[in-house]
Design a protein around this motif. Sequence first.
Motif, PDB file in Angstrom:
ATOM      1  N   THR A  32      56.508  26.105  23.077  1.00  0.00           N
ATOM      2  CA  THR A  32      56.765  24.840  22.375  1.00  0.00           C
ATOM      3  C   THR A  32      57.186  25.111  20.937  1.00  0.00           C
ATOM      4  N   ALA A  33      58.201  24.399  20.468  1.00  0.00           N
ATOM      5  CA  ALA A  33      58.661  24.570  19.078  1.00  0.00           C
ATOM      6  C   ALA A  33      59.263  23.276  18.555  1.00  0.00           C
ATOM      7  N   ASN A  34      58.957  22.960  17.299  1.00  0.00           N
ATOM      8  CA  ASN A  34      59.665  21.835  16.669  1.00  0.00           C
ATOM      9  C   ASN A  34      60.553  22.310  15.519  1.00  0.00           C
ATOM     10  N   ALA A  35      60.502  23.619  15.215  1.00  0.00           N
ATOM     11  CA  ALA A  35      61.382  24.164  14.180  1.00  0.00           C
ATOM     12  C   ALA A  35      62.724  24.498  14.814  1.00  0.00           C
ATOM     13  N   SER A  49      63.016  28.740  14.864  1.00  0.00           N
ATOM     14  CA  SER A  49      62.183  29.580  14.004  1.00  0.00           C
ATOM     15  C   SER A  49      60.919  29.937  14.782  1.00  0.00           C
ATOM     16  N   ILE A  50      60.698  31.250  14.986  1.00  0.00           N
ATOM     17  CA  ILE A  50      59.596  31.706  15.845  1.00  0.00           C
ATOM     18  C   ILE A  50      58.625  32.550  15.016  1.00  0.00           C
ATOM     19  N   GLY A  51      57.350  32.190  15.079  1.00  0.00           N
ATOM     20  CA  GLY A  51      56.311  32.885  14.321  1.00  0.00           C
ATOM     21  C   GLY A  51      56.125  34.325  14.778  1.00  0.00           C
ATOM     22  N   ALA A  54      53.965  35.053  17.872  1.00  0.00           N
ATOM     23  CA  ALA A  54      54.343  34.490  19.175  1.00  0.00           C
ATOM     24  C   ALA A  54      54.946  35.574  20.057  1.00  0.00           C
ATOM     25  N   MET A  56      56.980  35.049  22.288  1.00  0.00           N
ATOM     26  CA  MET A  56      58.385  34.683  22.480  1.00  0.00           C
ATOM     27  C   MET A  56      59.312  35.485  21.562  1.00  0.00           C
ATOM     28  N   PHE A  82      52.911  24.688  26.872  1.00  0.00           N
ATOM     29  CA  PHE A  82      53.706  25.768  26.283  1.00  0.00           C
ATOM     30  C   PHE A  82      53.313  26.053  24.834  1.00  0.00           C
ATOM     31  N   GLY A  84      50.129  26.815  24.455  1.00  0.00           N
ATOM     32  CA  GLY A  84      48.947  27.633  24.716  1.00  0.00           C
ATOM     33  C   GLY A  84      47.724  26.838  25.146  1.00  0.00           C
ATOM     34  N   PHE A 143      56.876  14.328  17.265  1.00  0.00           N
ATOM     35  CA  PHE A 143      55.719  14.974  16.625  1.00  0.00           C
ATOM     36  C   PHE A 143      55.723  14.564  15.162  1.00  0.00           C
TER      37      PHE A 143
END
Length: 157
Positions: A32-35, A49-51, A54, A56, A82, A84, A143
Motif C-alpha cells: 500500500t502506498a499513497n506517495a 516513494s518507497i521507504g 519496505a 518492496m 497490503f 501489513g 486517505f
Amino acid sequence: MEDRLFRNAMGKFATGVTVITTTLDDETYGMTANAFMSVSLNPPLVVVSIGEKASMLSRIEQSNTFAVSILEENQKALSQHFAGQRQEGQEIPFGELEGYPVIDGSVAQVVCDVVSTHVEGDHSLFIGKVKAIHIEDYNPLLFFNGGYKKLAVDELV
Ligand code: FAD
Ligand code: NAD
C-alpha cells in the motif's frame, strides 16, 4: 522536528490510496502506498516513494518494473492487507495488464518500467515510464488525517 508533527501535517494532504505491485521470479508482491504522483505528460512519467524498510524496495530495484492500482472506495481491507495488517480470509484480486500485475476492481491501473531511482532520506523515489493504462468509472478510496474516507461529491461552484 517531532515525527508526529510532520506526519500530522502531511496527513492534512488528502490523497487516494494505491497498491504498488511488481513481479519477481514469477512471484507477485504488493504494498500500500499513497506517495504517488504524476510527473510528466511527454513522456508520461509517474513517481512512487518507497521507504527503506519496505521489502518492496529491493523487489522493484530487481524487477525494474512496477504497477500502480488506485483503489476503489470498497477496497479498504485490501489497503490494510497490503500495509501489513493481514485481513483474515481476504481474497487478493490480482489481475494483469499488458503482462504487469495489477489489482482488479481498482479505479485505475498504471503500469510502468523504472527509468530512474533517486534515494532521498529514508525513501527511494522510483520514476516510472507509463507503458499501459486501464480506467474504470468508480469512486476512489481516500486517505486523510491518518484515516480512510469516501468521496462526498459536492462540487464547489
Ligand atoms: P510486506 O510487509 O511484506 O507486505 C505488505 C503486506 O502485503 C503483507 O501483509 C503481505 O502479506 C502482503 N502481500 C504482499 N504480497 C502479497 C501477495 N502476493 N499475496 C498476498 N499478500 C501479499 N509506505 C511507503 O514506503 N510509501 C508509501 O507511500 C506508503 N503509503 C502508505 C499509505 C497508507 C494509507 C498506509 C496505510 C501505509 C503506507 N505505507 C507506505 C506503509 C506500507 O504500506 C507498509 O509499511 C507495508 O507493510 C510495507 O510493505 P513491505 O513492502 O515491507 O512488504
Ligand atoms: P500517518 O498519520 O502516519 O500518515 C499521515 C501522512 O504522513 C501520510 O499520508 C504521509 O504523507 C506521511 N507519512 C507517514 N509516515 C511516513 C513515513 N514513514 N515517511 C514519509 N511520510 C510519512 O498515518 P497512519 O495511519 O499512522 O499510517 C499508517 C502507517 O503507514 C504508518 O506506519 C506510516 O508510517 C505508514 N505510512 C508511510 C508512508 C510513507 O512511507 N510515505 C505514507 C503513509 C503512511
